[in-house]
Design a protein around this motif. Structure first.
Motif, PDB file in Angstrom:
ATOM      1  N   ARG A  15       0.751 -21.128  -3.715  1.00 18.96           N
ATOM      2  CA  ARG A  15       1.584 -20.930  -4.905  1.00 18.96           C
ATOM      3  C   ARG A  15       1.011 -21.724  -6.088  1.00 18.96           C
ATOM      4  O   ARG A  15       0.897 -21.217  -7.203  1.00 18.96           O
ATOM      5  CB  ARG A  15       3.017 -21.381  -4.634  1.00 18.96           C
ATOM      6  CG  ARG A  15       3.709 -20.686  -3.465  1.00 18.96           C
ATOM      7  CD  ARG A  15       4.116 -19.275  -3.811  1.00 18.96           C
ATOM      8  NE  ARG A  15       4.954 -18.745  -2.745  1.00 18.96           N
ATOM      9  CZ  ARG A  15       4.549 -17.913  -1.788  1.00 18.96           C
ATOM     10  NH1 ARG A  15       3.268 -17.523  -1.768  1.00 18.96           N
ATOM     11  NH2 ARG A  15       5.387 -17.466  -0.858  1.00 18.96           N
TER      12      ARG A  15
ATOM     13  N   GLU B  40       2.267 -14.021  -4.089  1.00 16.84           N
ATOM     14  CA  GLU B  40       3.001 -13.036  -3.280  1.00 16.84           C
ATOM     15  C   GLU B  40       4.248 -12.523  -3.987  1.00 16.84           C
ATOM     16  O   GLU B  40       5.359 -12.561  -3.474  1.00 16.84           O
ATOM     17  CB  GLU B  40       3.364 -13.633  -1.918  1.00 16.84           C
ATOM     18  CG  GLU B  40       2.143 -13.970  -1.071  1.00 16.84           C
ATOM     19  CD  GLU B  40       2.504 -14.533   0.287  1.00 16.84           C
ATOM     20  OE1 GLU B  40       2.268 -13.826   1.287  1.00 16.84           O
ATOM     21  OE2 GLU B  40       3.039 -15.656   0.350  1.00 16.84           O
TER      22      GLU B  40
ATOM     23  N   GLU C 241       1.513 -22.604   2.258  1.00 18.49           N
ATOM     24  CA  GLU C 241       2.170 -21.716   1.301  1.00 18.49           C
ATOM     25  C   GLU C 241       2.284 -22.370  -0.078  1.00 18.49           C
ATOM     26  O   GLU C 241       1.978 -21.745  -1.104  1.00 18.49           O
ATOM     27  CB  GLU C 241       3.561 -21.320   1.796  1.00 18.49           C
ATOM     28  CG  GLU C 241       4.287 -20.396   0.839  1.00 18.49           C
ATOM     29  CD  GLU C 241       5.682 -20.061   1.318  1.00 18.49           C
ATOM     30  OE1 GLU C 241       5.837 -19.037   2.009  1.00 18.49           O
ATOM     31  OE2 GLU C 241       6.629 -20.824   0.987  1.00 18.49           O
TER      32      GLU C 241
ATOM     33  N   ARG D 237       9.860 -19.421  -5.936  1.00 18.31           N
ATOM     34  CA  ARG D 237       8.511 -19.683  -6.450  1.00 18.31           C
ATOM     35  C   ARG D 237       8.535 -20.889  -7.386  1.00 18.31           C
ATOM     36  O   ARG D 237       7.638 -21.740  -7.346  1.00 18.31           O
ATOM     37  CB  ARG D 237       7.957 -18.459  -7.185  1.00 18.31           C
ATOM     38  CG  ARG D 237       7.763 -17.222  -6.337  1.00 18.31           C
ATOM     39  CD  ARG D 237       6.971 -17.489  -5.075  1.00 18.31           C
ATOM     40  NE  ARG D 237       6.651 -16.280  -4.345  1.00 18.31           N
ATOM     41  CZ  ARG D 237       7.468 -15.647  -3.499  1.00 18.31           C
ATOM     42  NH1 ARG D 237       8.704 -16.108  -3.304  1.00 18.31           N
ATOM     43  NH2 ARG D 237       7.076 -14.573  -2.848  1.00 18.31           N
TER      44      ARG D 237
ATOM     45  N   ARG E 261      -0.832 -11.187  -6.170  1.00 19.21           N
ATOM     46  CA  ARG E 261      -0.623 -10.445  -4.924  1.00 19.21           C
ATOM     47  C   ARG E 261      -0.842 -11.324  -3.696  1.00 19.21           C
ATOM     48  O   ARG E 261      -0.017 -11.316  -2.761  1.00 19.21           O
ATOM     49  CB  ARG E 261      -1.592  -9.252  -4.888  1.00 19.21           C
ATOM     50  CG  ARG E 261      -1.466  -8.368  -3.655  1.00 19.21           C
ATOM     51  CD  ARG E 261      -2.658  -7.415  -3.593  1.00 19.21           C
ATOM     52  NE  ARG E 261      -3.920  -8.160  -3.440  1.00 19.21           N
ATOM     53  CZ  ARG E 261      -5.085  -7.749  -3.950  1.00 19.21           C
ATOM     54  NH1 ARG E 261      -5.164  -6.625  -4.652  1.00 19.21           N
ATOM     55  NH2 ARG E 261      -6.171  -8.476  -3.752  1.00 19.21           N
ATOM     56  N   ASP E 262      -1.909 -12.107  -3.693  1.00 22.97           N
ATOM     57  CA  ASP E 262      -2.319 -12.812  -2.484  1.00 22.97           C
ATOM     58  C   ASP E 262      -1.829 -14.254  -2.416  1.00 22.97           C
ATOM     59  O   ASP E 262      -1.431 -14.716  -1.346  1.00 22.97           O
ATOM     60  CB  ASP E 262      -3.844 -12.791  -2.374  1.00 22.97           C
ATOM     61  CG  ASP E 262      -4.409 -11.385  -2.326  1.00 22.97           C
ATOM     62  OD1 ASP E 262      -3.677 -10.464  -1.901  1.00 22.97           O
ATOM     63  OD2 ASP E 262      -5.564 -11.199  -2.741  1.00 22.97           O
ATOM     64  N   ASP E 263      -1.860 -14.968  -3.541  1.00 22.77           N
ATOM     65  CA  ASP E 263      -1.458 -16.379  -3.536  1.00 22.77           C
ATOM     66  C   ASP E 263       0.027 -16.557  -3.864  1.00 22.77           C
ATOM     67  O   ASP E 263       0.742 -17.286  -3.175  1.00 22.77           O
ATOM     68  CB  ASP E 263      -2.291 -17.180  -4.541  1.00 22.77           C
ATOM     69  CG  ASP E 263      -3.612 -17.655  -3.952  1.00 22.77           C
ATOM     70  OD1 ASP E 263      -3.829 -17.425  -2.740  1.00 22.77           O
ATOM     71  OD2 ASP E 263      -4.423 -18.238  -4.687  1.00 22.77           O
TER      72      ASP E 263
END
Length: 388
Positions: free
Chosen positions: A271, A313, A267, A231, A309-311
């Motif tokens: 992030r 992850e 992706e 990340r 949760r969504d971006d």
């Protein structure tokens, strides 16, 4: 933390080393109210120190040996000051030895002498409550005093970060150490991670009849392994593509343009979107606390969790189940706290709904076949200090 926690460290010290320590110091774990994965992006965070602490009983030696032992078990770990060269260490002793190495780099190794240290901590390990930083900060304030270094707390924050990055091997920012060293009762620490400015912000949870419920999923995470590092790499890649020093300097229009023209893949776009919007949520939370009080920040906590949760992850099914159960039981807001990939969720609840929320989480975990969670409430508490 009760006096028993101090007593445990002193008892172990006496049993292992004989006699009394030169002193006892402690430092808290932390809960991050909001502002996740913003610290290494030069952004903003709003953590608070909690009433779970790491305690170290320490006595100087007249040679260069360093011997550490923990109530968590295992044999004492011993080394010499000369052997601490910044190399990776895989045991829990890395948190102590890393601080020794970092302080030696800052102040000169000739100012260091050996010591014996006994550790006791009630900060849950692997729960996202910064058990590692609490050990680093307790050790740092102890050695700063015993070695008469006169270090500013801001420099101890950076020493803790370097210990974590270099000796432990976890690419973390400065948020955890800042909360542990600068925490105040009934306050959060508004942290500007670029300038390192740490400003107390009153929370007023008790006066508002609120409790912070922490659900430790007992899904253990490890910042020294891949998810966290990947990340961080995504964020650095996005900043390079946007031509800014860090994502703190970007806005959503910049980000959308870079995605549209192909500089960012989907992706990496997501992030970075989490970090940019999370910074805004931190700033808005501080404004809301100051203007409307703690009962008004729930929607910001909820939005933060959705973004993680969504971006970004970094949530897991157990965290999502805990968040959903707390919300259904009356939480004003709930979210993952900490680095993710396990660890803990927090919920901001009216005091009268804590028992109901606790039962709801346990029922949700049982129904899903998850392991038994650890559930407790935490209070905003003072930072690192000498206890005896």
């Amino acid at each position: 933390m009760t006096a028993t926690t101090d007593d445990e460290a002193t008892r172990l010290f006496t049993a292992q080393f004989g006699g009394e320590p030169d002193g006892v110091w402690s430092a808290p774990g932390r809960v991050n109210l909001i502002g996740e994965h913003t610290d290494y992006n030069d952004g903003f965070a709003l953590p608070f120190a909690i009433d779970y602490r790491a305690v170290v009983a320490v006595r100087l030696r007249d040679d260069d040996r360093v011997v550490v032992v923990s109530t968590a078990g295992g044999d004492p770990v011993e080394t010499s000051l000369d052997a601490l060269d910044g190399s990776r260490i895989s045991s829990w002793a890395a948190y102590v030895f890393g601080i020794v190495w970092a302080l030696g780099e800052d102040h000169g190794r000739d100012r260091l002498t050996g010591f014996e240290l006994a550790l006791h901590s009630d900060v849950p390990v692997g729960a996202g409550l910064s058990s590692s930083a609490s050990i680093e900060c307790a050790t740092a304030v102890a050695l700063d005093e015993l070695w008469s270094l006169g270090a500013e707390r801001a420099s101890l924050v950076l020493a803790g970060q370097r210990a974590e990055n270099t000796v432990v091997g976890a690419p973390t920012g400065i948020m955890d150490q800042t909360a542990s060293l600068f925490g105040e009762a009934d306050s959060a620490v508004f942290l500007d991670c670029r300038t390192q400015e740490a400003v107390p912000v009153g929370l007023g949870f008790a006066e508002a009849g609120l409790e912070v419920l922490v659900v430790d999923t007992r899904v253990s995470h490890d910042h020294a392994t891949g998810g966290y590092a990947s990340r961080r790499e995504s964020c650095e890649r996005a900043a390079r593509a946007l031509g800014v020093p860090a994502l703190r300097d970007a806005d959503l229009d910049d980000l959308q343009a870079a995605f549209t023209d192909g500089r960012l893949d989907e992706e990496t776009f997501r992030r970075a979107r989490h970090v940019i919007t999370e910074d805004e949520r931190v700033l808005e939370t501080v404004r809301t606390l100051r203007s409307a009080g703690p009962r008004a920040v729930g929607e910001l906590l909820d939005a933060s969790h959705a973004s993680m949760r969504d971006d970004f992850e970094i949530s897991v099914p157990e965290i999502d189940a805990a968040v959903a159960a707390m919300r259904a039981a009356g939480a004003l807001g709930a979210r993952l706290t900490g680095g993710g990939f396990g660890g803990s969720a927090i919920g901001l609840l009216p005091r009268e709904r804590v028992a109901e929320a606790t039962a709801a989480v346990r029922e949700a975990f049982a129904a899903a076949g998850f392991g038994e969670p650890g559930i407790t409430t935490v209070s905003p508490s003072p930072g690192a200090r000498r206890d005896g």
